[in-house]
Design a protein around this motif. Structure first.
Motif, PDB file in Angstrom:
ATOM      1  N   PHE A  41       0.658  -1.114  -0.064  1.00  0.00           N
ATOM      2  CA  PHE A  41      -0.174  -0.450   0.194  1.00  0.00           C
ATOM      3  C   PHE A  41       0.948   1.426  -0.086  1.00  0.00           C
ATOM      4  O   PHE A  41       2.169   0.841   0.600  1.00  0.00           O
ATOM      5  CB  PHE A  41      -1.163  -0.324   1.127  1.00  0.00           C
ATOM      6  CG  PHE A  41      -1.753  -1.130   1.327  1.00  0.00           C
ATOM      7  CD1 PHE A  41      -2.950  -0.989   0.828  1.00  0.00           C
ATOM      8  CD2 PHE A  41      -1.548  -2.284   2.054  1.00  0.00           C
ATOM      9  CE1 PHE A  41      -4.187  -1.954   0.292  1.00  0.00           C
ATOM     10  CE2 PHE A  41      -2.285  -3.702   1.496  1.00  0.00           C
ATOM     11  CZ  PHE A  41      -4.069  -2.967   0.920  1.00  0.00           C
ATOM     12  N   TYR A  42       0.402   2.394  -0.953  1.00  0.00           N
ATOM     13  CA  TYR A  42       1.136   3.458  -1.188  1.00  0.00           C
ATOM     14  C   TYR A  42      -0.012   4.507  -1.219  1.00  0.00           C
ATOM     15  O   TYR A  42      -1.020   4.175  -1.016  1.00  0.00           O
ATOM     16  CB  TYR A  42       2.085   3.901  -1.850  1.00  0.00           C
ATOM     17  CG  TYR A  42       2.999   2.975  -2.622  1.00  0.00           C
ATOM     18  CD1 TYR A  42       4.633   3.432  -2.064  1.00  0.00           C
ATOM     19  CD2 TYR A  42       3.026   1.398  -3.226  1.00  0.00           C
ATOM     20  CE1 TYR A  42       5.688   2.646  -2.285  1.00  0.00           C
ATOM     21  CE2 TYR A  42       3.519   0.469  -2.699  1.00  0.00           C
ATOM     22  CZ  TYR A  42       5.046   1.090  -2.513  1.00  0.00           C
ATOM     23  OH  TYR A  42       6.432  -0.106  -3.070  1.00  0.00           O
ATOM     24  N   ASP A  43       0.506   5.795  -0.503  1.00  0.00           N
ATOM     25  CA  ASP A  43      -0.333   6.789  -0.330  1.00  0.00           C
ATOM     26  C   ASP A  43       1.045   7.758  -1.488  1.00  0.00           C
ATOM     27  O   ASP A  43       1.995   7.856  -1.146  1.00  0.00           O
ATOM     28  CB  ASP A  43       1.022   7.564   1.405  1.00  0.00           C
ATOM     29  CG  ASP A  43      -1.337   8.937   1.521  1.00  0.00           C
ATOM     30  OD1 ASP A  43      -1.048   9.514   0.292  1.00  0.00           O
ATOM     31  OD2 ASP A  43      -1.194   8.911   2.148  1.00  0.00           O
ATOM     32  N   ILE A 101      -4.944   6.211  -1.571  1.00  0.00           N
ATOM     33  CA  ILE A 101      -4.083   5.550  -0.894  1.00  0.00           C
ATOM     34  C   ILE A 101      -4.732   4.254  -1.887  1.00  0.00           C
ATOM     35  O   ILE A 101      -6.004   3.180  -2.133  1.00  0.00           O
ATOM     36  CB  ILE A 101      -4.511   4.507   0.278  1.00  0.00           C
ATOM     37  CG1 ILE A 101      -3.854   6.167   1.488  1.00  0.00           C
ATOM     38  CG2 ILE A 101      -3.827   3.980   0.572  1.00  0.00           C
ATOM     39  CD1 ILE A 101      -4.258   5.766   3.223  1.00  0.00           C
ATOM     40  N   ARG A 110      -9.735   0.074   3.073  1.00  0.00           N
ATOM     41  CA  ARG A 110      -9.418   0.658   3.721  1.00  0.00           C
ATOM     42  C   ARG A 110      -7.709   1.290   2.407  1.00  0.00           C
ATOM     43  O   ARG A 110      -7.241   2.276   3.298  1.00  0.00           O
ATOM     44  CB  ARG A 110      -8.476  -0.788   4.681  1.00  0.00           C
ATOM     45  CG  ARG A 110      -8.151  -1.370   3.290  1.00  0.00           C
ATOM     46  CD  ARG A 110      -6.705  -2.676   4.336  1.00  0.00           C
ATOM     47  NE  ARG A 110      -5.137  -1.537   4.120  1.00  0.00           N
ATOM     48  CZ  ARG A 110      -3.953  -2.679   5.178  1.00  0.00           C
ATOM     49  NH1 ARG A 110      -4.699  -3.967   4.206  1.00  0.00           N
ATOM     50  NH2 ARG A 110      -3.755  -2.053   4.815  1.00  0.00           N
ATOM     51  N   CYS A 111      -8.813   1.220   1.404  1.00  0.00           N
ATOM     52  CA  CYS A 111      -8.120   2.408   0.009  1.00  0.00           C
ATOM     53  C   CYS A 111      -8.960   2.625  -0.955  1.00  0.00           C
ATOM     54  O   CYS A 111      -9.835   2.300  -0.527  1.00  0.00           O
ATOM     55  CB  CYS A 111      -6.741   1.165  -0.570  1.00  0.00           C
ATOM     56  SG  CYS A 111      -6.993  -0.257  -0.791  1.00  0.00           S
ATOM     57  N   GLU A 154       4.151   7.190  -0.792  1.00  0.00           N
ATOM     58  CA  GLU A 154       4.702   7.080   0.010  1.00  0.00           C
ATOM     59  C   GLU A 154       4.673   5.947   0.416  1.00  0.00           C
ATOM     60  O   GLU A 154       3.492   5.396   0.204  1.00  0.00           O
ATOM     61  CB  GLU A 154       5.476   7.491   1.335  1.00  0.00           C
ATOM     62  CG  GLU A 154       5.812   9.001   1.649  1.00  0.00           C
ATOM     63  CD  GLU A 154       6.149   9.841   2.833  1.00  0.00           C
ATOM     64  OE1 GLU A 154       5.632   9.801   3.419  1.00  0.00           O
ATOM     65  OE2 GLU A 154       6.702  10.889   2.575  1.00  0.00           O
ATOM     66  N   GLN A 213       3.133   2.618   2.824  1.00  0.00           N
ATOM     67  CA  GLN A 213       2.538   2.418   3.737  1.00  0.00           C
ATOM     68  C   GLN A 213       1.876   1.369   4.946  1.00  0.00           C
ATOM     69  O   GLN A 213       1.837  -0.026   3.696  1.00  0.00           O
ATOM     70  CB  GLN A 213       0.751   3.163   3.823  1.00  0.00           C
ATOM     71  CG  GLN A 213      -0.043   3.763   2.589  1.00  0.00           C
ATOM     72  CD  GLN A 213       0.296   5.473   4.229  1.00  0.00           C
ATOM     73  OE1 GLN A 213      -0.106   6.086   5.247  1.00  0.00           O
ATOM     74  NE2 GLN A 213       1.484   6.134   3.819  1.00  0.00           N
ATOM     75  N   PRO A 214       2.042   1.644   6.114  1.00  0.00           N
ATOM     76  CA  PRO A 214       2.151   0.134   6.733  1.00  0.00           C
ATOM     77  C   PRO A 214       0.783  -0.994   5.850  1.00  0.00           C
ATOM     78  O   PRO A 214      -0.023  -0.563   5.603  1.00  0.00           O
ATOM     79  CB  PRO A 214       1.663   0.222   8.174  1.00  0.00           C
ATOM     80  CG  PRO A 214       1.039   1.626   8.055  1.00  0.00           C
ATOM     81  CD  PRO A 214       1.890   2.265   6.843  1.00  0.00           C
TER      82      PRO A 214
END
Length: 324
Positions: A4-6, A11, A65-66, A321, A323-324
């Motif tokens: 996962f990236y932001d 996201i 969540r995204c 960036e 993401q966790p």
């Protein structure tokens, strides 16, 4: 494994077709076939990778969540094919933030080290597939990211497949939007890979609030406009349309809000920012060169290359960036 990236509050999960097949989700090995058969597998992929599951859902967070999945690459060297899967299982033709995230994921996997072509496959009948974007690594204001060349925009109802009856002279009046808010009476249709409807407002106070757009009273009428059937009404555009609202600011800046087709309100959108910059230029709000489009998720730098009354090319800068 899904990463996962932001990118500016957008996201996305990035997952390879092989990884999905290993999860028991039957994704074809060819991107063209994967797009053609998306009804067979995208809902399962979204349910598996984008729902909260056992994770605690933050207060006020959206149902997923995204903002969707980036499925790819389908090969080990450029040009790279991918699919952009919205959380409703539909496919998008292009996503600026999504392609920024995908380029960062390719870089992190040592698959991309220089400029290359990314090709998004989809199943929309009113647009060519794949939609190609040239992506170039760059550093802007000490931030490492990518410039995405999105090509020349097209303007007007015909460019986005708007139905007959839309008043489309220099700008358009979309009665469905004006019925919600009389201040939303003037819009500009723009295609930048995806179809967009940019509503130009006189005051910042006329921009919709993201939290309000998540509430049923506003979400449902906007969904009926933005989403294609059966989820929405498909009017004015049978294939759906991304909605934006824009307010003019000094210094080649525009403040914007976004309600995405197939997703709903979102903190930012790269192609929406590009459409807003193009609509603002056409309205005489901004000059060619770099335009700052300010969204809740951050500022999107958009570069307009113009000649006379024509936008020859629009480019978008973005960074992502993990993401966790």
């Amino acid at each position: 494994m899904t990463l996962f990236y932001d990118a500016r509050g957008n996201i996305y999960g990035v997952v390879s077709p092989t990884s999905l097949r290993n999860m028991g989700i039957d994704v074809p090995e060819n991107a063209v076939q994967a797009a053609y058969t998306r009804n067979d597998w995208t809902s399962s992929a979204i349910a598996s990778e984008c729902e909260w599951g056992s994770m605690p859902r933050p207060a006020g967070a959206k149902a997923h969540r995204c903002d969707g999945l980036l499925v790819g690459p389908f090969q080990a060297e450029p040009p790279f094919d991918l699919l952009i899967v919205n959380t409703d299982g539909s496919l998008a033709e292009r996503s600026g933030n999504g392609l920024t995230i995908f380029a960062q994921a390719l870089t992190d996997q040592a698959l991309m080290s220089e400029a290359c072509e990314l090709r998004v496959h989809h199943d929309k009948s009113d647009a060519v597939s794949p939609v190609s974007t040239w992506v170039e690594p760059a550093v802007r204001e000490q931030i490492s990211g990518f410039w995405l060349e999105l090509g020349a925009p097209a303007f007007g109802a015909a460019a986005v497949g708007a139905q007959a009856g839309v008043n489309d002279t220099e700008r358009s009046h979309v009665s469905e939007l004006a019925a919600i808010n009389p201040q939303w009476a003037t819009s500009q249709f723009v295609r930048v890979g995806n179809p967009h409807c940019v509503t130009l407002v006189e005051r910042v106070s006329a921009l919709p609030d993201n939290a309000q757009m998540q509430q049923s009273a506003l979400f449902e009428p906007l969904k009926n406009i933005a989403f294609a059937p059966p989820a929405g009404g498909g009017r004015p555009c049978a294939a759906g349309v991304n909605l934006q609202w824009a307010a003019r600011q000094p210094g080649n800046r525009v403040i914007a809000r976004v309600f995405e087709r197939g997703e709903g309100p979102t903190a930012s959108s790269g192609t929406s920012a590009s459409a807003v910059a193009c609509a603002a230029w056409r309205a005489g709000w901004v000059e060619s060169g770099e335009v700052a489009v300010v969204m809740p998720g951050g500022i999107a730098p958009v570069r307009l290359h113009t000649e006379g009354e024509t936008v020859l090319n629009v480019s978008l800068f973005g960074a992502a960036e993990p993401q966790p």
